[in-house]
Write an enzyme that holds these catalytic residues in place. Structure first.
Site, mmCIF file in Angstrom:
data_model
loop_
_atom_site.group_PDB
_atom_site.id
_atom_site.type_symbol
_atom_site.label_atom_id
_atom_site.label_comp_id
_atom_site.label_asym_id
_atom_site.label_seq_id
_atom_site.Cartn_x
_atom_site.Cartn_y
_atom_site.Cartn_z
ATOM 1 N N CYS A 1 0.888 -1.340 -0.098
ATOM 2 C CA CYS A 1 -0.121 -0.145 -0.119
ATOM 3 C C CYS A 1 0.966 1.128 -0.079
ATOM 4 O O CYS A 1 1.769 1.274 0.793
ATOM 5 C CB CYS A 1 -0.835 -0.138 1.139
ATOM 6 S SG CYS A 1 -1.946 1.358 1.317
ATOM 7 N N CYS B 1 0.297 4.950 7.008
ATOM 8 C CA CYS B 1 -0.150 4.718 8.290
ATOM 9 C C CYS B 1 0.905 3.880 9.087
ATOM 10 O O CYS B 1 1.335 2.878 8.803
ATOM 11 C CB CYS B 1 -1.443 4.038 8.285
ATOM 12 S SG CYS B 1 -2.591 4.441 6.872
ATOM 13 N N CYS C 1 0.423 0.110 10.381
ATOM 14 C CA CYS C 1 0.006 -0.711 9.478
ATOM 15 C C CYS C 1 1.059 -1.723 8.716
ATOM 16 O O CYS C 1 2.170 -1.011 7.917
ATOM 17 C CB CYS C 1 -0.780 -0.208 8.329
ATOM 18 S SG CYS C 1 -1.717 -1.434 7.047
ATOM 19 N N CYS D 1 -16.273 -9.480 5.928
ATOM 20 C CA CYS D 1 -15.543 -8.131 5.640
ATOM 21 C C CYS D 1 -14.368 -8.317 4.728
ATOM 22 O O CYS D 1 -13.389 -9.002 5.039
ATOM 23 C CB CYS D 1 -15.374 -7.428 6.942
ATOM 24 S SG CYS D 1 -14.608 -5.893 6.434
ATOM 25 N N CYS E 1 -19.489 -6.648 4.190
ATOM 26 C CA CYS E 1 -18.716 -5.361 4.425
ATOM 27 C C CYS E 1 -17.422 -5.270 3.479
ATOM 28 O O CYS E 1 -16.812 -6.328 3.278
ATOM 29 C CB CYS E 1 -18.539 -5.514 5.752
ATOM 30 S SG CYS E 1 -17.561 -4.024 6.507
ATOM 31 N N CYS F 1 -19.281 1.503 9.242
ATOM 32 C CA CYS F 1 -18.624 0.825 10.352
ATOM 33 C C CYS F 1 -17.427 1.664 10.568
ATOM 34 O O CYS F 1 -16.577 1.984 9.824
ATOM 35 C CB CYS F 1 -18.190 -0.609 9.992
ATOM 36 S SG CYS F 1 -17.010 -1.207 11.061
ATOM 37 N N ARG G 1 -17.567 -3.016 18.479
ATOM 38 C CA ARG G 1 -16.913 -4.107 18.174
ATOM 39 C C ARG G 1 -15.484 -4.265 18.901
ATOM 40 O O ARG G 1 -14.736 -3.429 18.801
ATOM 41 C CB ARG G 1 -16.734 -4.150 16.585
ATOM 42 C CG ARG G 1 -15.944 -5.600 16.227
ATOM 43 C CD ARG G 1 -15.806 -5.814 14.683
ATOM 44 N NE ARG G 1 -17.241 -5.688 14.116
ATOM 45 C CZ ARG G 1 -17.822 -5.405 13.350
ATOM 46 N NH1 ARG G 1 -17.166 -4.412 12.538
ATOM 47 N NH2 ARG G 1 -19.056 -5.445 12.841
HETATM 48 N N1 SAM Z 1 -6.813 0.307 3.356
HETATM 49 C C1 SAM Z 1 -7.928 0.638 3.931
HETATM 50 C C2 SAM Z 1 -7.856 1.692 5.045
HETATM 51 O O1 SAM Z 1 -6.913 2.200 5.365
HETATM 52 O O2 SAM Z 1 -8.953 2.284 5.319
HETATM 53 C C3 SAM Z 1 -8.471 -0.593 4.517
HETATM 54 C C4 SAM Z 1 -7.889 -1.495 5.428
HETATM 55 S S1 SAM Z 1 -7.182 -0.927 6.829
HETATM 56 C C5 SAM Z 1 -5.899 -2.178 7.314
HETATM 57 C C6 SAM Z 1 -8.406 -1.072 8.039
HETATM 58 C C7 SAM Z 1 -8.014 -0.647 9.579
HETATM 59 O O3 SAM Z 1 -7.434 -1.598 10.157
HETATM 60 C C8 SAM Z 1 -7.384 0.545 9.603
HETATM 61 O O4 SAM Z 1 -8.038 1.729 9.462
HETATM 62 C C9 SAM Z 1 -6.802 0.494 11.210
HETATM 63 O O5 SAM Z 1 -7.698 1.196 11.992
HETATM 64 C C10 SAM Z 1 -7.104 -1.122 11.348
HETATM 65 N N2 SAM Z 1 -5.621 -1.478 11.652
HETATM 66 C C11 SAM Z 1 -4.415 -1.669 10.764
HETATM 67 N N3 SAM Z 1 -3.314 -2.082 11.313
HETATM 68 C C12 SAM Z 1 -3.751 -2.192 12.512
HETATM 69 C C13 SAM Z 1 -3.114 -2.746 13.773
HETATM 70 N N4 SAM Z 1 -1.851 -3.155 13.322
HETATM 71 N N5 SAM Z 1 -3.565 -2.785 14.701
HETATM 72 C C14 SAM Z 1 -4.858 -2.357 15.062
HETATM 73 N N6 SAM Z 1 -5.336 -2.024 13.969
HETATM 74 C C15 SAM Z 1 -5.054 -1.843 12.704
HETATM 75 C C1 DTB Z 2 -10.965 -2.507 12.044
HETATM 76 O O1 DTB Z 2 -11.435 -1.617 12.605
HETATM 77 N N1 DTB Z 2 -10.168 -3.399 12.345
HETATM 78 C C2 DTB Z 2 -9.776 -4.418 11.274
HETATM 79 C C3 DTB Z 2 -10.999 -4.227 10.229
HETATM 80 N N2 DTB Z 2 -11.713 -2.785 10.718
HETATM 81 C C4 DTB Z 2 -10.750 -3.806 8.903
HETATM 82 C C5 DTB Z 2 -8.668 -4.576 11.043
HETATM 83 C C6 DTB Z 2 -7.803 -4.964 11.902
HETATM 84 C C7 DTB Z 2 -6.413 -4.911 11.464
HETATM 85 C C8 DTB Z 2 -5.248 -5.391 12.305
HETATM 86 C C9 DTB Z 2 -4.018 -5.493 11.525
HETATM 87 C C10 DTB Z 2 -3.767 -6.752 10.579
HETATM 88 O O2 DTB Z 2 -4.257 -8.034 10.899
HETATM 89 O O3 DTB Z 2 -3.278 -6.417 9.414
HETATM 90 FE FE1 SF4 Z 3 -2.761 1.165 3.604
HETATM 91 FE FE2 SF4 Z 3 -2.733 -0.048 5.649
HETATM 92 FE FE3 SF4 Z 3 -3.176 2.477 5.589
HETATM 93 FE FE4 SF4 Z 3 -4.863 0.980 4.868
HETATM 94 S S1 SF4 Z 3 -4.085 1.289 7.027
HETATM 95 S S2 SF4 Z 3 -4.355 2.694 3.769
HETATM 96 S S3 SF4 Z 3 -3.974 -0.626 3.869
HETATM 97 S S4 SF4 Z 3 -1.202 1.546 4.951
#
Ligand code: SAM
Ligand code: DTB
Ligand code: SF4
Length: 331
Positions: free
Chosen positions: A54, A58, A61, A98, A130, A190, A262
């Site tokens: 990506c 973030c 992430c 989802c 979702c 959500c 959730r």
């Molecule tokens: N790329 C899209 C976005 O950012 O909206 C969708 C996928 S993103 C992984 C969805 C959500 O997962 C993020 O907004 C964040 O709140 C959560 N998330 C991602 N990495 C995480 C982590 N290491 N621990 C907890 N929550 C995480």
């Molecule tokens: C949300 O709030 N938590 C989920 C879902 N929406 C998409 C994602 C959590 C991701 C945790 C890190 C991972 O597994 O990559």
């Molecule tokens: Fe990309 Fe992860 Fe950020 Fe979603 S949360 S926009 S997958 S870097």
């Protein structure tokens, strides 16, 4: 039943957040019982349909291309694989499926057409579908709705003030704009956040206030505990204390009593008793299955035991009654 409020002040939310935890849990649990059957928990299953690579930054992430993590990158999965996973999740009691993609935003291309097709087919299984695909225009949201999408996940993640410390490649306003596009298309929202990223209590309070002042409230509010992943800038963050999770969930429930709160990322680091506290504080939804998007989650058997110990039942799909009630009360 109390009427829903959308003009919470910073002082009101701060006062709630600072209440003695024992009373806060009771207050939130009491609110929860006015709107929901406390013995039912919605079970959602997550699948990463496009993983890693990506362009966003973030800090939490593991899927951001710029960080060296161990995530196995893959392009968009094919529909058959996704459908198979949805069927498995359904047979294990999930009512919502989802699909997540590591995209900055949706583009009007063949991959989006494929996702629309997946939505159509998962919906045909009788599951609530979702998606979380990044930023979205109104017309893209409408196309998802037409394909049978039930909810769109797009988190505010944290306070507007702290947001810049976590993400620089998009703004808080970008997030709000997408949420508005999702609403305009008639999808349910959500929207939640993450705690444990080094934010202050004031940042958590501001996040909760921003979530609760949306009109209508998001129908589901994921509260994630940061999973600190090696290679990300937040790799050294310590595990967030469970008390902070319970407190955040309880305040979210009191502010948005008709919404599903959730208990999202982080269950893998919690005992059954700690999760029980979250349910008592009004959480009534979880992600099940041994993987979230890329990180581990409790096993199916572990969750079956948890539900049996606490006398919990998985919620049926299409709780349309509650959604309709929620929207009319919100109006
Ligand atoms: N790329 C899209 C976005 O950012 O909206 C969708 C996928 S993103 C992984 C969805 C959500 O997962 C993020 O907004 C964040 O709140 C959560 N998330 C991602 N990495 C995480 C982590 N290491 N621990 C907890 N929550 C995480
Ligand atoms: C949300 O709030 N938590 C989920 C879902 N929406 C998409 C994602 C959590 C991701 C945790 C890190 C991972 O597994 O990559
Ligand atoms: Fe990309 Fe992860 Fe950020 Fe979603 S949360 S926009 S997958 S870097």
């Amino acid at each position: 039943m109390s009427t829903l409020k959308h003009n919470w002040t910073r002082e009101e939310v701060t006062a709630l957040y600072n209440k003695p935890l024992i009373s806060l849990i009771f207050e939130a649990g009491t609110m929860h019982r006015q709107y929901f059957n406390p013995e039912e928990v919605q079970v959602s299953s997550l699948l990463s349909i496009k993983t890693g690579g990506c362009p966003e930054d973030c800090a939490y992430c593991p899927q951001a291309a710029r960080y060296q993590t161990e995530v196995a990158v893959h392009k968009l999965l094919d529909k058959e694989t996704v459908l198979q996973k949805a069927k498995e999740a359904q047979s294990e009691g999930a009512s919502r499926f989802c699909m997540g993609a590591a995209w900055r935003e949706v583009r009007d291309n063949r991959d989006f057409d494929k996702v629309l097709d997946m939505v159509k087919d998962v919906n045909a299984l009788g599951m609530e579908v979702c998606c979380t695909l990044g930023m979205l225009s109104e017309s893209q949201a409408k196309r998802l709705k037409e394909a049978g999408l039930f909810a769109y996940n797009h988190n505010l993640d944290t306070s507007e003030e702290f947001y810049g410390d976590i993400i620089s490649t998009r703004t808080y306003q970008d997030r709000m704009d997408t949420l508005q596009n999702v609403r305009k298309a008639g999808l349910t929202v959500c929207c939640g956040g993450i705690i444990g990223m080094g934010e202050s209590e004031n940042d958590r309070i501001a996040l909760l206030q921003n979530l609760a002042n949306q009109l209508p409230h998001p129908e589901s509010v994921p509260i994630n505990a940061l999973i600190s992943v090696d290679g990300t800038p937040l790799q050294e963050q310590e595990k967030v204390p469970v008390w902070d999770m319970v407190r955040t969930i309880a305040v979210a429930k009191i502010l948005m009593p008709a919404s599903m709160i959730r208990l999202s990322a982080g269950r893998v680091n919690m005992t059954a008793a700690e999760q029980a506290l979250c349910f008592l504080a009004g959480a009534n939804s979880i992600f099940a299955g041994d993987k979230l998007l890329t990180t581990p989650n409790p096993s199916f058997v572990g969750d079956q035991e948890l539900f049996a110990h606490l006398g919990l039942q998985p919620m049926e799909a299409f709780c349309s009654q509650k959604v309709v009630e929620n929207s009319t009360k919100n109006a």
